[in-house]
Design an enzyme around this catalytic site. Structure first.
Site, PDB file in Angstrom:
ATOM      1  N   GLY A  43       0.841  -1.194   0.000  1.00 35.01           N
ATOM      2  CA  GLY A  43       0.000   0.000   0.000  1.00 35.01           C
ATOM      3  C   GLY A  43       0.871   1.237   0.000  1.00 35.01           C
ATOM      4  O   GLY A  43       2.026   1.198   0.445  1.00 35.01           O
ATOM      5  N   GLN A  48       3.087  10.028   1.110  1.00 36.23           N
ATOM      6  CA  GLN A  48       4.375   9.322   1.178  1.00 36.23           C
ATOM      7  C   GLN A  48       5.265   9.610  -0.026  1.00 36.23           C
ATOM      8  O   GLN A  48       6.449   9.269  -0.008  1.00 36.23           O
ATOM      9  CB  GLN A  48       4.144   7.812   1.273  1.00 36.23           C
ATOM     10  CG  GLN A  48       3.520   7.381   2.580  1.00 36.23           C
ATOM     11  CD  GLN A  48       3.393   5.877   2.629  1.00 36.23           C
ATOM     12  OE1 GLN A  48       2.423   5.325   2.149  1.00 36.23           O
ATOM     13  NE2 GLN A  48       4.388   5.210   3.179  1.00 36.23           N
ATOM     14  N   CYS A  91       6.171   0.117   7.217  1.00 31.99           N
ATOM     15  CA  CYS A  91       5.757   1.287   6.445  1.00 31.99           C
ATOM     16  C   CYS A  91       6.935   1.723   5.585  1.00 31.99           C
ATOM     17  O   CYS A  91       8.070   1.781   6.077  1.00 31.99           O
ATOM     18  CB  CYS A  91       5.369   2.421   7.396  1.00 31.99           C
ATOM     19  SG  CYS A  91       4.859   3.919   6.536  1.00 31.99           S
ATOM     20  N   LEU A  92       6.669   2.019   4.324  1.00 33.31           N
ATOM     21  CA  LEU A  92       7.757   2.437   3.429  1.00 33.31           C
ATOM     22  C   LEU A  92       8.387   3.747   3.890  1.00 33.31           C
ATOM     23  O   LEU A  92       9.525   4.041   3.550  1.00 33.31           O
ATOM     24  CB  LEU A  92       7.237   2.576   1.986  1.00 33.31           C
ATOM     25  CG  LEU A  92       6.757   1.279   1.320  1.00 33.31           C
ATOM     26  CD1 LEU A  92       6.280   1.562  -0.094  1.00 33.31           C
ATOM     27  CD2 LEU A  92       7.847   0.219   1.302  1.00 33.31           C
ATOM     28  N   HIS A 133      -4.171   1.566   7.627  1.00 30.94           N
ATOM     29  CA  HIS A 133      -2.828   2.169   7.687  1.00 30.94           C
ATOM     30  C   HIS A 133      -2.694   3.300   6.659  1.00 30.94           C
ATOM     31  O   HIS A 133      -2.207   4.385   6.987  1.00 30.94           O
ATOM     32  CB  HIS A 133      -1.793   1.059   7.433  1.00 30.94           C
ATOM     33  CG  HIS A 133      -0.375   1.518   7.370  1.00 30.94           C
ATOM     34  ND1 HIS A 133       0.564   1.165   8.312  1.00 30.94           N
ATOM     35  CD2 HIS A 133       0.284   2.305   6.469  1.00 30.94           C
ATOM     36  CE1 HIS A 133       1.729   1.717   7.997  1.00 30.94           C
ATOM     37  NE2 HIS A 133       1.594   2.408   6.877  1.00 30.94           N
ATOM     38  N   GLU A 134      -3.151   3.046   5.438  1.00 31.20           N
ATOM     39  CA  GLU A 134      -2.999   4.060   4.380  1.00 31.20           C
ATOM     40  C   GLU A 134      -3.906   5.268   4.637  1.00 31.20           C
ATOM     41  O   GLU A 134      -3.508   6.414   4.387  1.00 31.20           O
ATOM     42  CB  GLU A 134      -3.284   3.453   3.000  1.00 31.20           C
ATOM     43  CG  GLU A 134      -2.396   2.273   2.611  1.00 31.20           C
ATOM     44  CD  GLU A 134      -0.915   2.487   2.819  1.00 31.20           C
ATOM     45  OE1 GLU A 134      -0.456   3.650   2.784  1.00 31.20           O
ATOM     46  OE2 GLU A 134      -0.196   1.507   3.057  1.00 31.20           O
ATOM     47  N   HIS A 137      -2.395   7.648   6.938  1.00 29.44           N
ATOM     48  CA  HIS A 137      -1.430   8.566   6.303  1.00 29.44           C
ATOM     49  C   HIS A 137      -2.123   9.840   5.799  1.00 29.44           C
ATOM     50  O   HIS A 137      -1.553  10.924   5.848  1.00 29.44           O
ATOM     51  CB  HIS A 137      -0.740   7.888   5.118  1.00 29.44           C
ATOM     52  CG  HIS A 137       0.443   7.049   5.492  1.00 29.44           C
ATOM     53  ND1 HIS A 137       1.544   7.546   6.139  1.00 29.44           N
ATOM     54  CD2 HIS A 137       0.708   5.729   5.287  1.00 29.44           C
ATOM     55  CE1 HIS A 137       2.432   6.578   6.321  1.00 29.44           C
ATOM     56  NE2 HIS A 137       1.947   5.450   5.819  1.00 29.44           N
TER      57      HIS A 137
HETATM   58 CO    CO Z   1       2.782   3.599   5.733  1.00 27.16          CO
END
Ligand code: CO
Length: 186
Positions: A43, A48, A91-92, A133-134, A137
């Site tokens: 995701g 991000q 998380c990226l 989670h997304e 963000h």
């Molecule tokens: Co993340």
């Protein structure tokens, strides 16, 4: 398009709603999916990659080698249920760590697709967790804001160590979520 890493302040801002059906969103979504796959993510949210717009891309169909990205414009959780579960997430934007986060297992999310049609998606397991989670963000919440306060102290400590060790996006100290819990889209 580069991944914005925590603690970049961009990640703490609330993203602006998109205009559903705006043709520019297709280009953005394509770029986001490319970045997500390149970094082995399931995701990615627009903040991000430094874009403060309410758009996310997910692909939790990890047993399928073919990319099957789903783009959600202005996603909103309309229903969540089930006994909250605490599981590790990666998380990226926070490479090199995984952090336990407590979330309800099932969510129903309303959104617009890239053509501006109103849609809903339901999911539990990895998909349910990833959607939450997304969407976090988009509201300026990273793993450090989503976890319990006590876990946050450890997570920040781990993250400092991971950055010092040169962690790169896509690396987590443990899997993003238990892979035996496959997503079920109903
Ligand atoms: Co993340």
């Amino acid at each position: 398009m580069k991944i914005v890493l925590s603690p970049d302040p961009t990640l703490r801002q609330v993203a602006e709603p998109c205009t559903p059906g705006d043709p520019a969103l297709k280009k953005l979504a394509t770029k986001m999916a490319k970045v997500m796959y390149k970094n082995d993510g399931v995701g990615l949210a627009a903040p991000q990659v430094g874009v403060l717009k309410r758009i996310i891309v997910v692909d939790c169909d990890i047993e399928n080698d073919e990319p099957t990205p789903i783009t959600l414009v202005n996603p909103q959780i309309v229903e969540s249920s089930g006994e909250p579960e605490k599981e590790n997430e990666g998380c990226l934007s926070c490479p090199g760590i995984s952090v336990p986060v407590t979330r309800p297992p099932f969510v129903k999310v309303g959104y617009y697709d890239l053509d501006g049609n109103e849609c809903t998606i339901e999911g539990d397991g990895l998909l349910g967790r990833c959607l939450q989670h997304e969407i976090d963000h988009l509201d300026g919440r990273t793993l450090f804001e989503s976890c319990d306060p006590l876990d946050r102290i450890q997570a920040l400590r781990d993250y400092d160590a991971a950055l010092a060790a040169g962690a790169k996006p896509g690396q987590t100290s443990s899997p993003i979520a238990e892979t035996d819990k496959m997503p079920q889209v109903r």
